[in-house]
Every structure is written in C-alpha cells, then in structure tokens.
Motif scaffolding. Sequence first.
Motif, PDB file in Angstrom:
ATOM      1  N   SER A  35       0.839  -1.199   0.000  1.00 37.06           N
ATOM      2  CA  SER A  35       0.000   0.000   0.000  1.00 37.06           C
ATOM      3  C   SER A  35       0.877   1.253   0.000  1.00 37.06           C
ATOM      4  N   ARG A  36       0.336   2.315  -0.553  1.00 39.88           N
ATOM      5  CA  ARG A  36       1.106   3.543  -0.698  1.00 39.88           C
ATOM      6  C   ARG A  36       0.472   4.689   0.074  1.00 39.88           C
ATOM      7  N   THR A  37       1.326   5.516   0.633  1.00 38.61           N
ATOM      8  CA  THR A  37       0.919   6.760   1.260  1.00 38.61           C
ATOM      9  C   THR A  37       1.627   7.892   0.532  1.00 38.61           C
ATOM     10  N   TYR A  38       0.923   8.968   0.286  1.00 36.85           N
ATOM     11  CA  TYR A  38       1.477  10.072  -0.500  1.00 36.85           C
ATOM     12  C   TYR A  38       1.854  11.229   0.411  1.00 36.85           C
ATOM     13  N   GLY A  39       3.011  11.776   0.154  1.00 37.37           N
ATOM     14  CA  GLY A  39       3.496  12.905   0.934  1.00 37.37           C
ATOM     15  C   GLY A  39       3.716  14.124   0.051  1.00 37.37           C
ATOM     16  N   PHE A  40       3.514  15.298   0.623  1.00 45.08           N
ATOM     17  CA  PHE A  40       3.666  16.558  -0.099  1.00 45.08           C
ATOM     18  C   PHE A  40       4.440  17.514   0.801  1.00 45.08           C
ATOM     19  N   ALA A  41       5.549  18.012   0.306  1.00 46.65           N
ATOM     20  CA  ALA A  41       6.469  18.789   1.135  1.00 46.65           C
ATOM     21  C   ALA A  41       6.748  20.143   0.497  1.00 46.65           C
ATOM     22  N   LEU A  42       6.782  21.160   1.327  1.00 49.07           N
ATOM     23  CA  LEU A  42       7.161  22.504   0.896  1.00 49.07           C
ATOM     24  C   LEU A  42       8.390  22.913   1.706  1.00 49.07           C
ATOM     25  N   THR A  43       9.504  23.084   1.020  1.00 47.28           N
ATOM     26  CA  THR A  43      10.768  23.439   1.668  1.00 47.28           C
ATOM     27  C   THR A  43      11.016  24.936   1.521  1.00 47.28           C
ATOM     28  N   PHE A  44      11.316  25.583   2.629  1.00 44.50           N
ATOM     29  CA  PHE A  44      11.583  27.017   2.617  1.00 44.50           C
ATOM     30  C   PHE A  44      12.786  27.290   3.523  1.00 44.50           C
ATOM     31  N   TYR A  45      13.210  28.538   3.588  1.00 44.97           N
ATOM     32  CA  TYR A  45      14.426  28.881   4.332  1.00 44.97           C
ATOM     33  C   TYR A  45      14.130  29.956   5.379  1.00 44.97           C
ATOM     34  N   GLU A  46      14.694  29.749   6.563  1.00 41.63           N
ATOM     35  CA  GLU A  46      14.584  30.723   7.643  1.00 41.63           C
ATOM     36  C   GLU A  46      15.977  31.116   8.125  1.00 41.63           C
ATOM     37  N   GLU A  47      16.086  32.330   8.609  1.00 37.05           N
ATOM     38  CA  GLU A  47      17.375  32.845   9.064  1.00 37.05           C
ATOM     39  C   GLU A  47      17.853  32.077  10.295  1.00 37.05           C
ATOM     40  N   VAL A  48      19.136  31.760  10.304  1.00 40.06           N
ATOM     41  CA  VAL A  48      19.744  31.076  11.443  1.00 40.06           C
ATOM     42  C   VAL A  48      20.023  32.112  12.530  1.00 40.06           C
ATOM     43  N   ALA A  49      19.403  31.949  13.676  1.00 40.04           N
ATOM     44  CA  ALA A  49      19.552  32.922  14.757  1.00 40.04           C
ATOM     45  C   ALA A  49      20.734  32.607  15.661  1.00 40.04           C
ATOM     46  N   SER A  50      21.166  31.358  15.683  1.00 41.71           N
ATOM     47  CA  SER A  50      22.233  30.944  16.593  1.00 41.71           C
ATOM     48  C   SER A  50      23.597  31.398  16.072  1.00 41.71           C
ATOM     49  N   ILE A 122       0.748  14.489   4.785  1.00 41.48           N
ATOM     50  CA  ILE A 122       0.623  13.090   4.381  1.00 41.48           C
ATOM     51  C   ILE A 122      -0.843  12.800   4.091  1.00 41.48           C
ATOM     52  N   ALA A 123      -1.102  12.142   2.962  1.00 36.45           N
ATOM     53  CA  ALA A 123      -2.481  11.863   2.555  1.00 36.45           C
ATOM     54  C   ALA A 123      -2.588  10.444   2.009  1.00 36.45           C
ATOM     55  N   PRO A 124      -3.767   9.820   2.150  1.00 30.87           N
ATOM     56  CA  PRO A 124      -3.930   8.464   1.635  1.00 30.87           C
ATOM     57  C   PRO A 124      -4.120   8.407   0.128  1.00 30.87           C
ATOM     58  N   MET A 125      -4.422   9.548  -0.502  1.00 31.37           N
ATOM     59  CA  MET A 125      -4.638   9.592  -1.940  1.00 31.37           C
ATOM     60  C   MET A 125      -3.874  10.779  -2.524  1.00 31.37           C
ATOM     61  N   PRO A 126      -3.470  10.680  -3.800  1.00 28.10           N
ATOM     62  CA  PRO A 126      -2.589  11.713  -4.378  1.00 28.10           C
ATOM     63  C   PRO A 126      -3.319  12.949  -4.876  1.00 28.10           C
ATOM     64  N   PHE A 127      -3.919  13.702  -3.954  1.00 26.71           N
ATOM     65  CA  PHE A 127      -4.535  14.977  -4.324  1.00 26.71           C
ATOM     66  C   PHE A 127      -3.433  16.044  -4.339  1.00 26.71           C
ATOM     67  N   MET A 128      -2.624  16.004  -5.362  1.00 23.57           N
ATOM     68  CA  MET A 128      -1.423  16.827  -5.400  1.00 23.57           C
ATOM     69  C   MET A 128      -1.732  18.326  -5.435  1.00 23.57           C
ATOM     70  N   GLN A 129      -2.643  18.727  -6.311  1.00 21.72           N
ATOM     71  CA  GLN A 129      -2.934  20.153  -6.459  1.00 21.72           C
ATOM     72  C   GLN A 129      -3.524  20.738  -5.178  1.00 21.72           C
ATOM     73  N   ALA A 130      -4.446  20.013  -4.560  1.00 21.07           N
ATOM     74  CA  ALA A 130      -5.075  20.518  -3.329  1.00 21.07           C
ATOM     75  C   ALA A 130      -4.067  20.598  -2.196  1.00 21.07           C
ATOM     76  N   CYS A 131      -3.257  19.555  -2.042  1.00 22.13           N
ATOM     77  CA  CYS A 131      -2.265  19.556  -0.953  1.00 22.13           C
ATOM     78  C   CYS A 131      -1.219  20.641  -1.153  1.00 22.13           C
ATOM     79  N   LYS A 132      -0.852  20.894  -2.397  1.00 18.18           N
ATOM     80  CA  LYS A 132       0.103  21.971  -2.676  1.00 18.18           C
ATOM     81  C   LYS A 132      -0.460  23.320  -2.243  1.00 18.18           C
ATOM     82  N   LYS A 133      -1.723  23.551  -2.532  1.00 17.51           N
ATOM     83  CA  LYS A 133      -2.342  24.822  -2.132  1.00 17.51           C
ATOM     84  C   LYS A 133      -2.426  24.944  -0.612  1.00 17.51           C
TER      85      LYS A 133
END
Length: 540
Positions: A35-50, A122-133
Amino acid sequence: AVNMPCMPKGLSFKTQSDNRDPQFHSFIITREDGSRTYGFALTFYEEVASKQICSAMQTLYHMHNAEQYDILHTSTTICISSSESNSDNCSDIPTGMTKLQRFNSYDIGKDTLYVSKCICLIAPMPFMQACKKVLEQLHQAVTSLQPPPLPLESYVYNILYEVPLPPAGRSLKFLGVYGPIVCQRPSTNELPLFDFPINEMFELLGLENVLQLFTCALLEIQILLFSQHYQRLMTVAESITTILFPCQWQHVYVPILPASLLHFLDAPVPYLMGLHSNGQDDRSKLELPQEANLCFVDIDNHFIELPEDLPQFPNKLEFIQEVSEILMAFGIPPEGNLHCSESASKLKNFKGSDVVCDKKNGNVAGSALNTYELLKENKTMARLQALVKRTGVSLEKLDVREEAGSNKDLKVHCDEEELKIHQLNIQIREIFANRFTQMFADYEVFVIQPNQDKESWFSNREQMQNFDKASFLSDQPEPYLPFLSRFLETQMFASFIDNKIMCHDDDDKDQILRVFDARVDKIRTLNVRTPTLRTSMYQQ
C-alpha cells in the motif's frame, strides 16, 4: 520514514545571495503490504539565529576551501610541469576556481545564513494540487506580516481532522487559510485518480522519448530517472506509471531516492527510481550497475539512454501521430520543450472548445463523448476532431461562483489553468488506455480458468498456467510479436491475469479491472475489432 523523503539530502544552508524561493515536491511511502501513502512537502528557508551555528558554518567553509585550494593547486602544478600542458586535463581549472570563489562567499560579519525547513502533509490519496495549495497557504500565513484570520493551529486541525476524503465521483470544496481549495475524485467507473500535470513529462522529454520510456516500463526494464528537481522526478514517475493502465508497476518504486539509499541501485530486480542531480554531475560520472539492461532518463537535458534490443511498441507511428494531435491542440510541441514556461504559456492561452470535454473525471461539458466511438475511428485524427467540435465548451464562461442557471454538473469552480491541465491528462490517458483496450480486446478467451477452488489455485500459483500465450500470439499481427512476446512474460501482465481469475465476478473486481472490462465489452458491442474464430476450449 518521513524525514528522508521530505529532505532527501538533509539540511541545506544558503546565504542572502542565493535563491531561497520555496520549493514544492511530492513523494511516496510504500509499506510492506504494497500500500502507498502520499506525501507533499514545501521546503523554505529561515534565518539562522544561533551565532554558534553561524560560527561553525564559517569554520566549515574555511576548512572546505582550504581542501579545495590544495586540490586545485596540485592540479595546476601537474599541468604546468607536464609536457602536455595544453591538454584537456587542464581545462577544468577555471571552473574549479569559480567554484572555490563561490565557496568563499560566506562571511559571518557580512552575510546572513539561512537553513532549510519543511512542512509536510501526508495523505492516503494523491490529491497533489489541493495539498500543494494547503501547504502554500500555510507557508504564507507563517511568513506574512499580517496574521491570518484564525490561529494557525486551527487550520492545521481542520485539514487533519475535519476535512474528509471526497466520495468516489464527487468533488470536495473546503476553505484554506486564504481561499477555497477543491479536490476531485473520479467515480469507480472512470480512470483512477491522477492529479499530476502529465504535460510536463512530454515537455521535458518529448513524445518519442516518452513512448520509449513507456515501452521500457511495460517490459519491466530497470528505469533510472535523473534530475536536479525533485518534483520532476515524481511527475515523470507518476505519469509513466499511470499510462500503464490496466497494468500496474509491480516492482521497486522509489521516485525520489534519498542519498543514504543509493545502494538500492545495485538491486538485481526491475525498478523505477529517481536519482537527484546536484546540477554538476553528468551521465559519465555515474557508476551504475547492469547498464546493458538499464533505461537512463536525464530529464533536465531531454535525453534517454535505452537498453539493448528494445522492441518497438505496436503501431508506433500511428500512435505517435494520435498523441501528437492532442498535444498540439493544447499548445505543446510533440518534440518537447526544455523551457516548460513557454508551453505553460501556450496552455494558459488554450481554449477549452478546441478539444472535447467528456464530463468525466471532473471535466465540464454540455453532452458526453462516447470514448469508444473515438476508439472505433482512431485511424484518422480528422474524425477525432469532428467529435471534438460536437461537444465544445468555452472556459471563458466559467465563473468562480456557483449560479442557479449554471450547468448542474458544475458544482465547484476550478482554476482555469488547472482545468486545462486536467483535460489534457484525461485526453492523453484515454489514448493510452484505448490502445491497450484494442490490443487486448479478446484477452478473456485466452484466460485459463482453474478447475479447482481459488484458494487451492492460489497456493499452487507458481505451477499453474493462467494464460494461453502461444494461442494469443498466433492471433496477433506479426509486427506486434517482438513486443507482445516479451510483455506477456512480465510480472505486471501475470498479476493482471491473476486478478482477472481471482475476481471473476463483477462484484469482486477492483476498480481498474472493472473499468477495463467495461471498455472491452463496449468494443465488442461496437465491433471495433472483428473477432477471429476460437476453438471451443477457450470459449466461456
């Protein structure tokens, strides 16, 4: 399990001079039971405070630059002292110096250091456009100076616990942080859900390369995708597997291979995997095993390296012409386009009335198109165009609000560009599905039904023959035989026939088999393919 596909190469650090635009990609997690589980990731950058991390990073930069300088200095000395000082071996020195200058760019006193972060759904079905939004709106809420209308946690709770999966054949509209989001789910009588832009695969590779890749996938040849864009790897992998209908990829499937799992490439089994490129390595620098049986696809450079003795897909030229007509109707050149933005612009200006809208999979139309009539007349694209003009619809008439006088089938509004991509997905998938339906319109008469109960048959499956391959091949045109003889030996075909035997009753059939058999029955009704006589042993 989620950390690696979200950040396949771990943390990334950048400075203010680097591009830090958020990057979206999707991935798949395959469980032990398949069985497959679909993941959707948005990678962004934040300033390092340390300050401690910044100081450590500058130390690492200095150490790395010193090591690179020693390597370059040694190479320069060798080239100067060599009698072949003008040889090609010295040509990489300016490039290396440029890289060294780039590595030397971080100064803790002048530069700002940023580190990658990721939000994942993480979603059980590949609703890519909706998850991206969903992810883009959450990121906007996090980074915006103006806080969202409600606490951020309430939106997260809503998407996790209050938004249900849409029922089969229905659309679901729910509110995100800043606007409505729509996801559509096909009915059980339609092609399975596919929400990735299939046009990108044709733009990146070209129709000829796509058809060769399609042939490799059908014959279960090892396939390695190569790109510096994670989402391109996923889009091509998902697109090529969806057009395998009614068959399904049965082997190792890792569209984005994490850096820590590169040893998977040594597997002596069929696989479809995606390897991330850093933009500097080319094909010659990759050490790949069993290259004689490998299909290597360099997505970014519009290049495909085929295995030896690859048979030609049946009726290839006619098939190419058929797909080309649809691509050109949507403004996509069949030869592909490395600059996808140009094709995207053409797609944006495309008029929906130029192609058919068949009220399937979320399409909007005034009347339905019988796709089997398209099958019946697919020898000439002129007849397809005649069918197209009979059921046109203007996308310009769509409105973001649901109105009383609007089409009753239009329950929610989709962004016009998304709708066009969705229509192209349907058109392309229908062509590939119809091609299979034609080739295997009479496959049922060659299925060897077991004379014992299903449990006994399944326990002795390895010793049982489920399909009369010799008789089937003898009924096929001779030019088809090189491809079909190999395809009938694949695991995906064997699994397809096993599924047919195990789910003989309509109530037991899964969605894919039910949809395919319905198409086969329609073809027989329309007499698209004249059946030949069989001996009585194959008749049901």
